[in-house]
Design a protein around this motif. Structure first.
Motif, mmCIF file in Angstrom:
data_model
loop_
_atom_site.group_PDB
_atom_site.id
_atom_site.type_symbol
_atom_site.label_atom_id
_atom_site.label_comp_id
_atom_site.label_asym_id
_atom_site.label_seq_id
_atom_site.Cartn_x
_atom_site.Cartn_y
_atom_site.Cartn_z
ATOM 1 N N HIS A 173 55.269 46.863 50.993
ATOM 2 C CA HIS A 173 55.939 47.889 51.548
ATOM 3 C C HIS A 173 56.028 48.170 52.862
ATOM 4 O O HIS A 173 57.288 48.292 53.523
ATOM 5 N N LEU A 174 55.077 47.875 53.682
ATOM 6 C CA LEU A 174 55.176 48.038 55.106
ATOM 7 C C LEU A 174 55.919 47.067 55.786
ATOM 8 O O LEU A 174 56.657 47.521 56.733
ATOM 9 N N LEU A 175 55.903 45.700 55.383
ATOM 10 C CA LEU A 175 56.534 44.837 55.817
ATOM 11 C C LEU A 175 58.190 45.123 55.641
ATOM 12 O O LEU A 175 58.946 44.904 56.514
ATOM 13 N N ASP A 176 58.580 45.506 54.693
ATOM 14 C CA ASP A 176 60.027 45.892 54.119
ATOM 15 C C ASP A 176 60.445 46.922 55.342
ATOM 16 O O ASP A 176 61.649 46.965 55.641
ATOM 17 N N LEU A 177 59.641 48.037 55.358
ATOM 18 C CA LEU A 177 59.961 49.092 56.365
ATOM 19 C C LEU A 177 60.090 48.496 57.866
ATOM 20 O O LEU A 177 61.092 48.790 58.416
ATOM 21 N N CYS A 178 59.329 47.721 58.322
ATOM 22 C CA CYS A 178 59.289 46.991 59.460
ATOM 23 C C CYS A 178 60.542 46.128 59.587
ATOM 24 O O CYS A 178 61.294 46.039 60.732
ATOM 25 N N LYS A 179 60.770 45.047 58.520
ATOM 26 C CA LYS A 179 62.041 44.470 58.417
ATOM 27 C C LYS A 179 63.191 45.116 58.477
ATOM 28 O O LYS A 179 64.415 44.994 59.295
ATOM 29 N N GLU A 180 63.343 46.191 57.836
ATOM 30 C CA GLU A 180 64.630 46.957 57.659
ATOM 31 C C GLU A 180 65.162 47.629 59.044
ATOM 32 O O GLU A 180 66.037 47.760 59.198
ATOM 33 N N ASN A 181 64.137 47.674 59.835
ATOM 34 C CA ASN A 181 64.146 48.612 61.152
ATOM 35 C C ASN A 181 64.032 47.621 62.376
ATOM 36 O O ASN A 181 63.721 48.534 63.400
ATOM 37 N N VAL A 183 61.502 45.970 63.559
ATOM 38 C CA VAL A 183 60.286 46.505 64.388
ATOM 39 C C VAL A 183 59.560 45.136 64.744
ATOM 40 O O VAL A 183 59.213 44.385 63.452
ATOM 41 N N TYR A 184 58.904 44.843 65.819
ATOM 42 C CA TYR A 184 58.171 43.831 66.163
ATOM 43 C C TYR A 184 56.832 44.108 65.395
ATOM 44 O O TYR A 184 56.181 45.046 65.634
ATOM 45 N N THR A 185 56.404 43.009 64.649
ATOM 46 C CA THR A 185 55.378 43.196 63.612
ATOM 47 C C THR A 185 54.058 42.241 63.800
ATOM 48 O O THR A 185 54.597 41.129 63.765
ATOM 49 N N ILE A 186 52.913 42.941 64.014
ATOM 50 C CA ILE A 186 51.965 42.098 64.021
ATOM 51 C C ILE A 186 50.773 42.376 62.773
ATOM 52 O O ILE A 186 50.563 43.601 62.649
ATOM 53 N N ILE A 187 50.268 41.431 62.303
ATOM 54 C CA ILE A 187 49.260 41.507 61.437
ATOM 55 C C ILE A 187 47.946 41.310 62.210
ATOM 56 O O ILE A 187 47.834 40.049 62.642
ATOM 57 N N LEU A 188 46.988 42.007 62.004
ATOM 58 C CA LEU A 188 45.716 41.932 63.148
ATOM 59 C C LEU A 188 44.323 42.167 62.255
ATOM 60 O O LEU A 188 44.351 43.137 61.379
ATOM 61 N N GLY A 189 43.328 41.334 62.594
ATOM 62 C CA GLY A 189 41.883 41.567 61.966
ATOM 63 C C GLY A 189 41.497 40.497 61.379
ATOM 64 O O GLY A 189 42.109 39.368 61.130
#
Length: 242
Positions: A173-181, A183-189
């Motif tokens: 769901h979080l990635l859907d929000l990022c892609k729709e808007n 947003v530059y997206t980083i998965i970290l950890g």
């Protein structure tokens, strides 16, 4: 769950299955040793409900354990993430000895950052940004609750999302929000699953780790290691870009 299915299908299509040689479930981190040593996050609140086939996990293959990632028992899902990471080899446009703090302060300078999960040096990152919104399931003072993601991520220029969200099933769901808007997206950890499938879902950077000293990490996980910095030189932080 489709995201997890896609990651597992890609894994099984592109890698050879391996024998599981060791499994450790600590109070913060979970480790699976097959081809390599992979890390996952331990959601301790669910350990009391038990793990399927406990005592027999090293009789399974890495692919069989990776299917645990689909489980809603999050202790099992953490084992699944570690199993996936024990097989995957980060490839492509790779940055070794990755410095997350330096990278985030550069990328986020003067911008709005939505950060899902708490990370070290967040106040240093905040000083470089226009706004830093920390979103947490268990918010500390000044944080935003998980429900705020739907409102804050669309306003962000950059989203930094903990790799543990794949384990608790909130990443899709979080990635859907990022892609729709856009947003530059980083998965970290350290638990980040370094799968190229995530680039197809709009992720721009995967920032995880490679285990350098497997025996030391296994020992520390068994003895209750908590903070990432306690691994010291046992890990090398790496990043893959789209």
């Amino acid at each position: 769950m489709k995201l997890i299915e896609d990651i597992l299908n890609d894994l099984k299509e592109n890698y050879k299955d391996e024998r599981v040689r060791d499994v450790r479930v600590g109070i913060t981190w979970t480790a699976v040793l097959s081809r390599n040593l992979g890390l996952g996050y331990t959601f301790t609140g669910q350990i009391e409900s038990g793990v399927r086939d406990v005592g027999k996990l090293t009789e399974k293959t890495a692919f069989e354990l990776s299917d645990y990632l689909k489980s809603w028992n999050l202790a099992e899902a953490g084992i699944g993430a570690a199993a996936v990471n024990s097989i995957l080899k980060p490839e492509g446009k790779l940055c070794e000895n990755f410095d997350a703090l330096r990278n985030l302060t550069e990328i986020g300078k003067g911008k709005n950052i939505a950060m899902v999960g708490h990370f070290p040096h967040s106040e240093d990152i905040r000083a470089a940004t226009k706004n830093l919104w920390i979103i947490e399931k268990h918010p500390a003072p000044g944080d935003f609750p998980a429900e705020a993601a739907d409102y804050l991520i669309p306003k962000a220029d950059v989203a930094v999302i903990t790799g543990t969200t794949l384990i608790n099933k909130s990443m899709e769901h979080l990635l859907d929000l990022c892609k729709e808007n856009d947003v530059y997206t980083i998965i970290l950890g350290p638990s980040t699953v370094m799968s190229p499938v995530l680039f197809d879902r709009g992720v721009d950077m995967l920032a995880g780790c490679r285990v350098i000293d497997a025996l030391s990490v296994l020992k520390k996980v068994s003895e209750g290691v908590g903070l990432v910095k306690e691994f010291k030189c046992d890990l090398e932080f790496v990043a893959m870009e789209k």
